[in-house]
Scaffold this active site. Structure first.
Site, PDB file in Angstrom:
ATOM      1  CG  HIS A 182      -1.937   1.107   1.198  1.00 52.26           C
ATOM      2  ND1 HIS A 182      -3.291   0.875   1.170  1.00 52.26           N
ATOM      3  CD2 HIS A 182      -1.808   2.459   1.186  1.00 52.26           C
ATOM      4  CE1 HIS A 182      -3.944   2.024   1.149  1.00 52.26           C
ATOM      5  NE2 HIS A 182      -3.054   3.016   1.168  1.00 52.26           N
ATOM      6  CG  HIS A 227      -1.434   7.003  -1.559  1.00 50.58           C
ATOM      7  ND1 HIS A 227      -2.720   7.224  -1.995  1.00 50.58           N
ATOM      8  CD2 HIS A 227      -1.546   6.269  -0.417  1.00 50.58           C
ATOM      9  CE1 HIS A 227      -3.569   6.663  -1.145  1.00 50.58           C
ATOM     10  NE2 HIS A 227      -2.882   6.069  -0.173  1.00 50.58           N
ATOM     11  CD  GLN A 248      -7.257  11.372  -1.392  1.00 49.45           C
ATOM     12  OE1 GLN A 248      -6.112  10.969  -1.317  1.00 49.45           O
ATOM     13  NE2 GLN A 248      -8.147  11.131  -0.416  1.00 49.45           N
ATOM     14  CG  HIS A 298      -7.715   4.614   0.795  1.00 53.18           C
ATOM     15  ND1 HIS A 298      -7.196   3.975  -0.285  1.00 53.18           N
ATOM     16  CD2 HIS A 298      -6.683   5.295   1.387  1.00 53.18           C
ATOM     17  CE1 HIS A 298      -5.897   4.250  -0.354  1.00 53.18           C
ATOM     18  NE2 HIS A 298      -5.567   5.042   0.634  1.00 53.18           N
ATOM     19  CD  GLU A 322      -6.578   6.968   5.864  1.00 48.03           C
ATOM     20  OE1 GLU A 322      -7.007   7.095   4.702  1.00 48.03           O
ATOM     21  OE2 GLU A 322      -5.388   7.174   6.176  1.00 48.03           O
ATOM     22  CG  ASP A 340      -0.887   5.491   3.493  1.00 52.56           C
ATOM     23  OD1 ASP A 340      -1.417   5.226   2.397  1.00 52.56           O
ATOM     24  OD2 ASP A 340      -1.464   6.137   4.384  1.00 52.56           O
ATOM     25  CD1 TRP A 347      -2.930  12.453   3.931  1.00 48.61           C
ATOM     26  CD2 TRP A 347      -1.945  12.281   1.912  1.00 48.61           C
ATOM     27  NE1 TRP A 347      -3.819  12.849   2.968  1.00 48.61           N
ATOM     28  CE2 TRP A 347      -3.261  12.759   1.734  1.00 48.61           C
ATOM     29  CE3 TRP A 347      -1.134  12.083   0.799  1.00 48.61           C
ATOM     30  CZ2 TRP A 347      -3.785  13.049   0.472  1.00 48.61           C
ATOM     31  CZ3 TRP A 347      -1.654  12.377  -0.460  1.00 48.61           C
ATOM     32  CH2 TRP A 347      -2.960  12.849  -0.616  1.00 48.61           C
TER      33      TRP A 347
HETATM   34  N1  17E Z   1      -5.264   9.575   0.809  1.00 44.49           N
HETATM   35  C1  17E Z   1      -6.078   9.061   1.736  1.00 44.49           C
HETATM   36  O1  17E Z   1      -7.303   9.161   1.603  1.00 44.49           O
HETATM   37  N2  17E Z   1      -5.562   8.417   2.800  1.00 44.49           N
HETATM   38  C2  17E Z   1      -4.258   8.311   2.939  1.00 44.49           C
HETATM   39  N3  17E Z   1      -3.753   7.685   4.005  1.00 44.49           N
HETATM   40  C3  17E Z   1      -3.401   8.854   1.961  1.00 44.49           C
HETATM   41  C4  17E Z   1      -3.938   9.482   0.903  1.00 44.49           C
HETATM   42  C5  17E Z   1      -1.949   8.737   2.119  1.00 44.49           C
HETATM   43 FE   FE2 Z   2      -3.579   5.053   1.685  1.00 40.95          FE
END
Ligand code: 17E
Ligand code: FE2
Length: 426
Positions: A70, A72, A165, A223, A226, A322, A328
């Site tokens: 995982h 980005h 996103q 995702h 989170e 990540d 982030w």
């Molecule tokens: N975008 C998101 O929604 N969550 C994350 N942890 C990252 C990007 C890195």
């Molecule tokens: Fe992520």
């Protein structure tokens, strides 16, 4: 090529806690024969064939390559552009990224990703699942990553997840962008239920993605939840669809940080469905301990999913990086050792056997999440891809952050590092 005197992780001496640098020959060491890029034999004391090249592992640890399950890649090395994430929250990160996204070019993405992939290769990573933001009408990052996936294929396997996103149902033409990404040849589809405007949209986005993945034969990696909101329950919908559509192990839930905050009665009920579904989980322990709990006072939640309970229930869990130096995460190198080290502390998986087994979070468990199948593993008949660490056991490699001395892919050297020589002058 014949690799001699290799210690395989499952042949670690039971008590490998000695620790200091130096790599004694393990009684359980084996040889691995590589012919035409494939493991032809693995066993104790294989006789050397005439003219065969020998790589003496000297009792050091050989693992299958590291698997980044995982990351980005589209956002790597953009921290502070045009401004830093001052609050340290996921949501400010999304805003900062939206600012940077406005001036992405294909060349810019390719240059940054290329640098990071070579960095990862130096740490023995040969398989990478990257989420790529597709909430961009130009699909710039996706174009760049699709090109790099092909250009770098002999050095690293890149799997691309179409990652919305800014949402699927809450973003203009979100569904059409996901369909275009599927047409362009992504490996997996994502979603972001906790970011959608409403709970209804969250459910709708998950139903949409699971149906599209089933229709196109794609993997799913969401995702999922989170957020530090115990009421964020996208996971139950995702798991139910995974189960009902027969997608099972083709589905992954990433982050699931809300699970940290679920009450035990709900979690216990949910765990039955998670087990039935056969789906995978990815925790990102470094980044989520940084992003979560930011609007708690004290005590502050860690916000990492229930790795111990999931693993004990037989659910497949891997660990991911990540982010590397982006909105982030201001830090990060791509060395998965750091992720395992932090992950074991934050999830309290520090029993001796738990430490000894923890290489699996970034090797075999991650390979299962990526569906690598017969393309991965230290077994006869599989591609001769492996890493040689400067340590006699995983325990020692983890504790001492041992370098990957050599990374071989299908029998070919991809990266090497000289051992560190340190002198203490007393
Ligand atoms: N975008 C998101 O929604 N969550 C994350 N942890 C990252 C990007 C890195
Ligand atoms: Fe992520």
């Amino acid at each position: 090529m014949l690799v001699t005197n290799a210690t395989l992780p499952w042949l670690d001496a039971a008590d490998s806690s000695a620790g200091a640098a130096g790599s004694p020959v393990s009684p359980g060491s084996v040889d691995l024969r590589v012919v035409d890029g494939v493991f032809a034999a693995i066993g104790p004391s294989l006789p050397r064939e005439p003219g065969e090249e020998v790589l003496d592992a000297g009792g050091r640890l050989v693992l299958p390559p590291f698997v980044e399950s995982h990351i980005h890649l589209d956002s790597v090395l953009t921290a502070g552009q045009p401004e830093p994430n001052r609050s340290g929250t996921l949501f400010e990160g999304i805003e900062r990224w939206a600012q940077r996204k406005a001036f992405l070019t294909v060349a810019d993405v390719k240059e940054r990703v290329h640098r990071v992939v070579r960095q990862q290769a130096g740490f023995g990573v040969q398989f990478v699942r990257t989420h790529v933001d597709v909430t961009d009408p130009a699909l710039t990052a996706l174009t760049a990553l699709l090109e790099l996936r092909e250009e770098l294929a002999e050095w690293v396997t890149i799997q691309i997840v179409a990652f919305p996103q800014e949402g699927i149902c809450s973003f203009p033409d979100g569904r059409a962008l996901m369909e275009r990404a599927a047409d362009l040849g992504v490996d997996a589809l994502g979603a972001i239920p906790h970011f959608e405007f409403t709970r209804e949209y969250a459910v709708e986005s998950l139903n949409f993605v699971c149906a599209l993945a089933a229709d196109r034969g794609l993997l799913v990696d969401v995702h999922c939840d989170e957020i530090d909101d115990e009421a964020s329950r996208g996971l139950e919908t995702l798991a139910a669809r995974a189960y009902e559509l027969g997608l099972g192990p083709r589905v992954t839930a990433s982050h699931t940080t809300a699970m940290h905050s679920y009450n035990n009665a709900y979690f216990t009920r949910l765990l039955r469905l998670l087990t039935l579904s056969g789906m995978n989980f990815v925790a990102n322990p470094v980044v989520n301990t940084h992003l979560q709990g930011r609007i708690d006072s004290y005590p502050k939640r860690r916000g990492v999913t229930r790795v111990k309970e999931l693993s004990e229930a037989g659910v497949n869990v891997s660990f991911g990086t990540d982010d590397i130096v982006d909105p982030w995460n201001p830090l990060g190198t791509g060395n998965l050792r750091d992720v395992v080290h932090t992950g074991l502390y934050v999830t309290q998986l520090l029993g001796h056997q738990e430490i000894t087994d923890s290489y699996r979070f970034v090797t075999t468990n991650a390979a299962r999440t990526l569906h690598l199948g017969d393309g991965y593993g230290l077994e006869v008949g599989r591609p001769a891809s492996f890493v040689l660490l400067d340590a006699g056991s995983w325990y020692e490699a983890l504790n001492w952050n041992a370098p990957v001395l050599a990374s071989y892919r299908r029998g070919r050297l991809v990266a090497r590092t000289e051992p560190v020589h340190r002198e203490v002058l007393f």
